[in-house]
Enzyme design. Sequence first.
Site, short mmCIF file in Angstrom:
data_model
loop_
_atom_site.label_atom_id
_atom_site.label_comp_id
_atom_site.label_asym_id
_atom_site.label_seq_id
_atom_site.Cartn_x
_atom_site.Cartn_y
_atom_site.Cartn_z
N SER A 1 0.84 -1.17 -0.16
CA SER A 1 0.06 0.08 -0.03
C SER A 1 1.17 1.13 0.07
CB SER A 1 -0.83 -0.04 1.30
OG SER A 1 -1.87 1.10 1.06
N LEU A 2 0.96 1.73 -1.09
CA LEU A 2 2.14 3.04 -1.45
C LEU A 2 1.80 4.07 -0.42
CD1 LEU A 2 2.24 2.67 -5.31
CD2 LEU A 2 3.61 1.73 -3.43
N GLU B 1 -2.09 12.13 11.26
CA GLU B 1 -2.55 10.91 11.94
C GLU B 1 -1.82 9.81 11.10
OE1 GLU B 1 -5.13 14.01 13.51
OE2 GLU B 1 -4.79 13.18 11.47
N HIS C 1 -13.21 11.16 22.87
CA HIS C 1 -14.13 12.00 22.10
C HIS C 1 -15.12 11.06 21.09
CE1 HIS C 1 -11.45 14.85 24.02
NE2 HIS C 1 -12.31 15.69 23.86
#
Length: 629
Positions: A126-127, A366, A415
Amino acid sequence: MNSTATQDRVLNDAQIAELAQQLRVDAVRAAAAAGSGHPTSSMSAAELTAVLLARHLHYDFDDPAAPGNDHLIFSKGHASPLLYAAYVAVGAVSEEELLTTYRRFGSRLEGHPTPKLPWVDVATGSLGQGLPIGVGVALTGKRLDDLPYRTWVLCGDSELTEGSVWEALEMAGTEGLDNLTALLDINRLGQRGPTRHGWDLDSYARRIRAFGWHTVEVDGHDVAAVDQAMTEAAATRGAPTAIIARTRKGRGVAEVENKEGFHGKPLPHPEEAIRELGGVRHLRVHVQPPEPARRPTLGGDPAAPLPRYRLGDQVATRDAFGEALAVLGTRREDVVVLDGEVGDSTRAGVFGKAHPERYIECYIAEQQLVATAVGVGVCGRLPYASTFAAFLTRAHDFLRMAAISRSDLKVVGSHAGVSIGEDGPSQMALEDLAMMRTLHGSTVLYPCDANQTARLVAGLAGHHGIGYLRTTRGSTPVIYPPDEEFPLGGSKVLRSAPDDQVTLIGAGVTLHEALAAADQLIADGTRARVIDLYSVKPVDMQTLREAAEITGRFVVAEDHHPEGGLSDAVLESFGNGHPMPLLTRLAVHTMPGSATPDQQMHAAGINADAIAAAARKLVNTPLTTVSPR
């Protein structure tokens, strides 16, 4: 030519050029034998790989766990024929294995590399993931373990459009990771045609230098130039190095070299191609051994007590998470915590204050957050990555690949759900349970109180694999004593009687609503069993089946979208001869807006009143009715 094996411990430039041709030939042979693969993408990086093996990589293939070993990550994982040909050249894989098992059922030589091979750190393909993970590996060696290894990452030019690559470039440059070298195979052609910048090496160099990297532009087929570039990378201090290599896809075979339409398929005429490349060779290369090194001794105080909370106190599970995590860091010195610049809200920052040397700030990135955590785990540490649960969707592909890598990775999302209140839907994780449950072998936990949270934070540390803990922003009452045990895969039956008429199931915030609903029901003569399904995966099938046999009716309430969350976890416990109960699914079916937590829960229909109403309706429904899934 048909060269015989050489035992020379140092290869000259001509021999390295021959080794590069061998790598090309073996890549062509492997793809031809398998009937599939990416030989042209492998052929462009043959000199980069040959020079690295012969002169710059330090690695003991007989001891892949040696602490001084360099790390080599093929981010362009589709070039697996090249990687496996390299393993043949160093004597780690036999030629027979390459030619008879590549891409076949049960083989460890898969279409894209995975850690089935002991020399592969992480699954790639998965590049855009190899470099971000390489940053985590390099950061661990430099900042945490003080080990002398270098991290090498081979990237293709197509993947340089991925945003995750630029997150990695920024973090590596800011951290000054001079033990990291990116080998950029700029062969100009992607899958369907030319790449965005083609062979404009300077356009890559300008951008990469802007992130604090040292760059070297080279002819990727010039052995001496590649060697000099790698030497320069090793000598550079205070910055990572990107070797930007101009290469030609399908190098050495006129039929495919620098031509479109040959990506991801065997060469049309492999035997002719092998002859054009000079024939089969059997060169062997001696890779330099790593420097003697020892990993730091990591101990801790296993007896350090977890935080204890008094029954009836109002405590947010995110607060308990932070306090328990800090204690876990005292118990285990291998624990490393990574934050996405929200540690003050997730409470991961409590760990940062207690153990600043093991706290890594990844900022609002992230993908890099999870990638760094995976890289830290490659090096034998235990990473806990924490951010708002809603933002983990950006990193889902990294989590998916981490599962393929068999990573030991703990993820904490705070959250979650409409119960966060006024911030509105952009901040509300309503998909996270489904997302994390889909990961192969994952564990998904959703605690309802502080003592349960503390126990589960510690419990995850002893369970290998991807673990997810969902925490709550608002305070909830402490309902469990501090010494209560919460095994992974378990549940708690908080209300029960032999004559129960309905079972109420919740987790996290909805567990408290289920308890309140049970109190409402008992007032009008309806007995309700209440189950805290804190382990959403694996789920406690036995307890659910027992409840179904006794009551035959379930109301499941979840602060999550209806797809893939708590209700689906419950339903998956039935079938295969186990009768399915009548079930009412209470979940967040509408798009929430801004409102107080109580208003949100009421509007979503997941509060105590809604649970009690659903239970009353079910109790008045004959059990002969089959509940739709």
